[in-house]
Design an enzyme around this catalytic site. Structure first.
Site, short mmCIF file in Angstrom:
data_model
loop_
_atom_site.label_atom_id
_atom_site.label_comp_id
_atom_site.label_asym_id
_atom_site.label_seq_id
_atom_site.Cartn_x
_atom_site.Cartn_y
_atom_site.Cartn_z
N GLY A 46 0.88 -1.39 0.06
CA GLY A 46 0.00 -0.11 0.13
C GLY A 46 1.03 1.22 0.03
N GLN A 51 2.80 9.86 2.03
CA GLN A 51 4.07 9.30 1.94
C GLN A 51 5.19 10.05 0.81
OE1 GLN A 51 2.61 5.31 2.70
NE2 GLN A 51 4.30 5.07 3.66
N CYS A 91 6.36 -0.40 7.43
CA CYS A 91 5.81 0.84 6.34
C CYS A 91 7.07 1.18 5.70
CB CYS A 91 5.36 1.82 7.62
SG CYS A 91 5.10 3.37 6.88
N LEU A 92 6.81 1.77 4.54
CA LEU A 92 8.09 2.34 3.65
C LEU A 92 8.29 3.49 4.28
CD1 LEU A 92 6.17 1.56 0.37
CD2 LEU A 92 8.11 0.16 1.20
N HIS A 133 -3.93 1.18 7.89
CA HIS A 133 -2.66 1.71 7.98
C HIS A 133 -2.55 2.84 7.14
CE1 HIS A 133 1.95 0.86 7.91
NE2 HIS A 133 1.63 1.70 6.80
N GLU A 134 -3.10 2.62 5.74
CA GLU A 134 -3.11 3.82 4.99
C GLU A 134 -4.01 4.80 5.15
OE1 GLU A 134 -0.49 3.40 3.11
OE2 GLU A 134 -0.56 1.21 2.97
O1 GNR Z 1 4.19 -2.59 2.39
C1 GNR Z 1 3.73 -2.56 3.54
N1 GNR Z 1 3.40 -3.63 4.24
C2 GNR Z 1 2.60 -3.50 5.32
C3 GNR Z 1 2.61 -4.94 6.21
C4 GNR Z 1 1.60 -5.01 7.17
C5 GNR Z 1 0.96 -3.88 7.44
C6 GNR Z 1 0.78 -2.77 6.76
C7 GNR Z 1 1.63 -2.50 5.71
S1 GNR Z 1 1.47 -1.16 4.64
C8 GNR Z 1 3.04 -1.31 3.93
C9 GNR Z 1 3.47 -0.11 2.93
C10 GNR Z 1 3.33 1.35 3.55
O2 GNR Z 1 3.98 1.74 4.29
N2 GNR Z 1 1.89 1.97 3.51
O3 GNR Z 1 1.81 2.93 3.97
NI NI Z 2 2.88 3.06 5.84
#
Ligand code: GNR
Ligand code: NI
Length: 167
Positions: A46, A51, A91-92, A133-134
């Site tokens: 996601g 971001q 999270c990236l 999360h997003e």
């Molecule tokens: O790539 C992502 N993996 C993930 C794994 C578990 C819960 C949430 C995520 S989102 C993350 C990509 C990201 O940072 N999205 O904002």
């Molecule tokens: Ni994230």
């Protein structure tokens, strides 16, 4: 159609609250393409516009193994959330950190697509967690904010500059 740079925690721009999308135009389409390209390039499931330092309520997700099930979500609202899910999240914007976070297990999200058409999305499992999360990113929230202050301080130190003071 570039791969965009991703803001890294701690960066105060990650705490910006995104504004609603009102124009479903070429600029939105171009943002959506850039988000998708950046997400796939970074091997994420996601990515929220926040971001990439664009503070509009747009996100993309693809939780498929085959990486060909892109969902484009604009102006999402949580309609319903039930149950509890505890998954390790990454999270990236917080590279190399994986921590357990408590979320709803099942959600219903009301959102628009890239054309402005509204629909409800029912999700469970990883998709549900990813959407929550997003949507947090669009509110300026990063998953580490659910962790203990000690962990947050350690993560901020590990990832570099202490641009946020622990409260
Ligand atoms: O790539 C992502 N993996 C993930 C794994 C578990 C819960 C949430 C995520 S989102 C993350 C990509 C990201 O940072 N999205 O904002
Ligand atoms: Ni994230």
């Amino acid at each position: 159609m570039p791969v965009l740079p991703i803001l890294k925690y701690p960066d105060s721009r990650l705490h910006t609250i995104a504004r609603a999308v009102t124009r479903f135009d070429g600029e939105l389409n171009s943002l959506v393409r850039d988000l998708a390209r950046t997400m796939y390039h970074a091997s994420g499931i996601g990515l929220a516009a926040t971001q990439v330092d664009v503070h509009r309520r747009v996100l993309v997700v693809d939780v498929s193994e085959s990486r060909d099930q892109l969902m484009v979500i604009v102006n999402p609202v949580l309609v319903e959330g039930v149950g509890e899910s505890e998954l390790d999240e990454g999270c990236l914007s917080v590279p190399g950190i994986y921590e357990r976070v408590s979320r709803f297990d099942q959600v219903v999200i009301r959102a628009q697509d890239a054309n402005g058409d509204s629909r409800d999305i029912a999700a469970g499992g990883l998709l549900s967690v990813c959407l929550q999360h997003e949507m947090d990113h669009l509110e300026g929230r990063v998953f580490v904010e659910y962790l203990s202050r000690l962990k947050q301080t350690r993560i901020a130190a590990k990832l570099g500059k202490q641009s946020r003071r622990p409260r």
